[in-house]
Scaffold this motif. Structure first.
Motif, PDB file in Angstrom:
ATOM      1  N   PRO A   6       0.914  -1.178   0.064  1.00 25.60           N
ATOM      2  CA  PRO A   6       0.101   0.264  -0.113  1.00 25.60           C
ATOM      3  C   PRO A   6       0.786   1.279  -0.115  1.00 25.60           C
ATOM      4  CG  PRO A   6      -0.751  -1.722   1.860  1.00 25.60           C
ATOM      5  CD  PRO A   6       0.559  -2.065   1.045  1.00 25.60           C
ATOM      6  N   GLY A   7       0.567   2.061  -1.052  1.00 27.54           N
ATOM      7  CA  GLY A   7       1.180   3.354  -1.105  1.00 27.54           C
ATOM      8  C   GLY A   7       2.778   3.414  -1.487  1.00 27.54           C
ATOM      9  N   GLU A   8       3.042   2.098  -2.042  1.00 29.24           N
ATOM     10  CA  GLU A   8       4.452   1.942  -2.672  1.00 29.24           C
ATOM     11  C   GLU A   8       4.675   2.891  -3.766  1.00 29.24           C
ATOM     12  OE1 GLU A   8       6.632  -1.346  -5.378  1.00 29.24           O
ATOM     13  OE2 GLU A   8       5.673  -1.979  -3.553  1.00 29.24           O
ATOM     14  N   LYS A   9       3.459   3.190  -4.787  1.00 28.62           N
ATOM     15  CA  LYS A   9       3.678   4.166  -5.770  1.00 28.62           C
ATOM     16  C   LYS A   9       4.249   5.428  -5.434  1.00 28.62           C
ATOM     17  CE  LYS A   9       1.609   4.137 -10.375  1.00 28.62           C
ATOM     18  NZ  LYS A   9       0.382   3.887 -10.918  1.00 28.62           N
ATOM     19  N   ASN A  10       3.690   5.777  -4.180  1.00 27.45           N
ATOM     20  CA  ASN A  10       3.848   7.218  -3.711  1.00 27.45           C
ATOM     21  C   ASN A  10       5.246   7.554  -2.992  1.00 27.45           C
ATOM     22  OD1 ASN A  10       1.186   7.787  -5.175  1.00 27.45           O
ATOM     23  ND2 ASN A  10       0.101   7.054  -3.159  1.00 27.45           N
ATOM     24  N   LEU A  11       6.024   6.604  -2.907  1.00 32.02           N
ATOM     25  CA  LEU A  11       7.283   6.889  -2.377  1.00 32.02           C
ATOM     26  C   LEU A  11       8.088   8.056  -2.685  1.00 32.02           C
ATOM     27  CD1 LEU A  11       7.962   3.092  -1.186  1.00 32.02           C
ATOM     28  CD2 LEU A  11       6.843   4.786   0.071  1.00 32.02           C
ATOM     29  N   THR A  12       8.549   8.565  -1.983  1.00 37.42           N
ATOM     30  CA  THR A  12       9.679   9.612  -1.998  1.00 37.42           C
ATOM     31  C   THR A  12      11.032   8.630  -2.204  1.00 37.42           C
ATOM     32  OG1 THR A  12      10.620  10.013   0.110  1.00 37.42           O
ATOM     33  CG2 THR A  12       8.655  11.462  -0.791  1.00 37.42           C
ATOM     34  N   PHE A  13      12.052   9.288  -3.091  1.00 37.45           N
ATOM     35  CA  PHE A  13      13.125   8.632  -3.441  1.00 37.45           C
ATOM     36  C   PHE A  13      13.797   8.243  -1.935  1.00 37.45           C
ATOM     37  CE2 PHE A  13      17.756   8.550  -3.693  1.00 37.45           C
ATOM     38  CZ  PHE A  13      17.900   7.939  -4.846  1.00 37.45           C
ATOM     39  N   LEU A  54      13.114   8.579 -11.032  1.00 36.52           N
ATOM     40  CA  LEU A  54      13.122   9.899 -10.197  1.00 36.52           C
ATOM     41  C   LEU A  54      14.563  10.390 -10.381  1.00 36.52           C
ATOM     42  CD1 LEU A  54      11.328   8.483  -7.002  1.00 36.52           C
ATOM     43  CD2 LEU A  54      10.519  10.415  -8.538  1.00 36.52           C
ATOM     44  N   LEU A  55      15.653   9.903 -10.360  1.00 42.03           N
ATOM     45  CA  LEU A  55      16.868  10.348 -10.321  1.00 42.03           C
ATOM     46  C   LEU A  55      17.056  10.952 -12.099  1.00 42.03           C
ATOM     47  CD1 LEU A  55      19.387   7.745  -8.630  1.00 42.03           C
ATOM     48  CD2 LEU A  55      18.633  10.121  -7.832  1.00 42.03           C
ATOM     49  N   ASP A  56      16.666  10.309 -13.168  1.00 45.42           N
ATOM     50  CA  ASP A  56      16.657  10.729 -14.266  1.00 45.42           C
ATOM     51  C   ASP A  56      15.726  12.103 -14.483  1.00 45.42           C
ATOM     52  OD1 ASP A  56      18.167   8.743 -15.145  1.00 45.42           O
ATOM     53  OD2 ASP A  56      16.376   7.386 -16.202  1.00 45.42           O
ATOM     54  N   GLU A  57      14.512  12.215 -13.764  1.00 46.68           N
ATOM     55  CA  GLU A  57      13.723  13.323 -14.035  1.00 46.68           C
ATOM     56  C   GLU A  57      14.354  14.444 -13.046  1.00 46.68           C
ATOM     57  OE1 GLU A  57      10.143  11.968 -12.092  1.00 46.68           O
ATOM     58  OE2 GLU A  57       9.422  10.873 -14.137  1.00 46.68           O
ATOM     59  N   ALA A  58      14.990  14.317 -12.106  1.00 48.88           N
ATOM     60  CA  ALA A  58      15.891  15.200 -11.153  1.00 48.88           C
ATOM     61  C   ALA A  58      16.790  15.993 -12.194  1.00 48.88           C
ATOM     62  CB  ALA A  58      16.339  14.591  -9.842  1.00 48.88           C
ATOM     63  N   GLU A  59      17.469  15.050 -12.915  1.00 48.39           N
ATOM     64  CA  GLU A  59      18.974  15.276 -13.758  1.00 48.39           C
ATOM     65  C   GLU A  59      18.204  16.250 -14.685  1.00 48.39           C
ATOM     66  OE1 GLU A  59      22.562  13.591 -16.078  1.00 48.39           O
ATOM     67  OE2 GLU A  59      21.353  12.264 -15.255  1.00 48.39           O
ATOM     68  N   LEU A  60      17.142  15.883 -15.269  1.00 44.14           N
ATOM     69  CA  LEU A  60      16.558  16.704 -16.356  1.00 44.14           C
ATOM     70  C   LEU A  60      16.121  18.173 -15.963  1.00 44.14           C
ATOM     71  CD1 LEU A  60      15.867  16.787 -19.425  1.00 44.14           C
ATOM     72  CD2 LEU A  60      13.501  15.840 -18.618  1.00 44.14           C
ATOM     73  N   GLN A  70      17.939  26.485 -23.437  1.00 39.49           N
ATOM     74  CA  GLN A  70      18.011  25.426 -24.459  1.00 39.49           C
ATOM     75  C   GLN A  70      16.960  24.225 -24.212  1.00 39.49           C
ATOM     76  OE1 GLN A  70      21.730  23.599 -23.931  1.00 39.49           O
ATOM     77  NE2 GLN A  70      22.897  25.439 -24.642  1.00 39.49           N
ATOM     78  N   VAL A  71      16.546  23.628 -25.188  1.00 36.61           N
ATOM     79  CA  VAL A  71      15.603  22.329 -24.828  1.00 36.61           C
ATOM     80  C   VAL A  71      16.391  21.352 -24.194  1.00 36.61           C
ATOM     81  CG1 VAL A  71      14.136  20.881 -25.998  1.00 36.61           C
ATOM     82  CG2 VAL A  71      14.432  23.190 -26.855  1.00 36.61           C
ATOM     83  N   PRO A  72      15.814  20.781 -23.099  1.00 36.80           N
ATOM     84  CA  PRO A  72      16.477  19.583 -22.311  1.00 36.80           C
ATOM     85  C   PRO A  72      16.654  18.462 -23.325  1.00 36.80           C
ATOM     86  CG  PRO A  72      14.481  20.080 -21.470  1.00 36.80           C
ATOM     87  CD  PRO A  72      14.695  21.088 -22.553  1.00 36.80           C
ATOM     88  N   THR A  73      17.991  17.860 -23.466  1.00 40.46           N
ATOM     89  CA  THR A  73      18.065  16.388 -24.100  1.00 40.46           C
ATOM     90  C   THR A  73      18.419  15.267 -23.132  1.00 40.46           C
ATOM     91  OG1 THR A  73      20.401  16.805 -24.089  1.00 40.46           O
ATOM     92  CG2 THR A  73      19.274  17.815 -25.970  1.00 40.46           C
ATOM     93  N   PRO A  74      17.681  14.192 -23.499  1.00 34.10           N
ATOM     94  CA  PRO A  74      17.725  13.128 -22.596  1.00 34.10           C
ATOM     95  C   PRO A  74      19.254  12.714 -22.516  1.00 34.10           C
ATOM     96  CG  PRO A  74      16.450  12.620 -24.874  1.00 34.10           C
ATOM     97  CD  PRO A  74      16.805  14.161 -24.792  1.00 34.10           C
ATOM     98  N   VAL A  75      19.524  11.963 -21.131  1.00 34.70           N
ATOM     99  CA  VAL A  75      20.626  11.624 -21.126  1.00 34.70           C
ATOM    100  C   VAL A  75      20.761  10.274 -21.803  1.00 34.70           C
ATOM    101  CG1 VAL A  75      22.169  10.645 -18.945  1.00 34.70           C
ATOM    102  CG2 VAL A  75      20.559  12.580 -18.788  1.00 34.70           C
ATOM    103  N   PRO A  76      22.135  10.166 -22.476  1.00 34.90           N
ATOM    104  CA  PRO A  76      22.355   8.958 -23.381  1.00 34.90           C
ATOM    105  C   PRO A  76      22.522   7.754 -22.200  1.00 34.90           C
ATOM    106  CG  PRO A  76      24.170  10.414 -23.509  1.00 34.90           C
ATOM    107  CD  PRO A  76      23.141  10.867 -22.715  1.00 34.90           C
TER     108      PRO A  76
END
Length: 89
Positions: A6-13, A54-60, A70-76
């Motif tokens: 329960p609530g796993e989907k809403n956990l913070t990092f 979450l880490l990828d989103e934070a990096e973006l 600049q338009v953000p580019t995805p991390v390779p």
């Protein structure tokens, strides 16, 4: 696939990391049964995937803040030897 906690989907990092530590401790316990081990591994894999996202989103977001014009580019996801696109193995 086992059901989510329960609530796993809403956990913070941070909450996810704490839960992964709990899972690791439980997996190290020799008294943990096979079914529980499987469920814990499945949960751990979901938490790791969610944490990476979450880490990828934070990096973006950070990249966007560093260069707002600049338009953000995805991390390779793979490193290359050169511009021809040959992957390192």
């Amino acid at each position: 696939m086992s059901p989510r906690r329960p609530g796993e989907k809403n956990l913070t990092f941070e909450q996810s990391m704490a839960r992964l530590e709990e899972i690791a401790a439980r997996l190290e316990n020799p008294e943990t049964g096979l079914e529980e081990t499987i469920a814990l591994v499945e949960e751990g894999r979901r938490l790791v995937a969610a944490g990476r996202k979450l880490l990828d989103e934070a990096e973006l977001k950070i990249r966007t803040l560093d260069a707002p014009e600049q338009v953000p580019t995805p991390v390779p996801t793979t490193k290359t030897d050169n511009e021809d696109g040959f992957s390192l193995i």
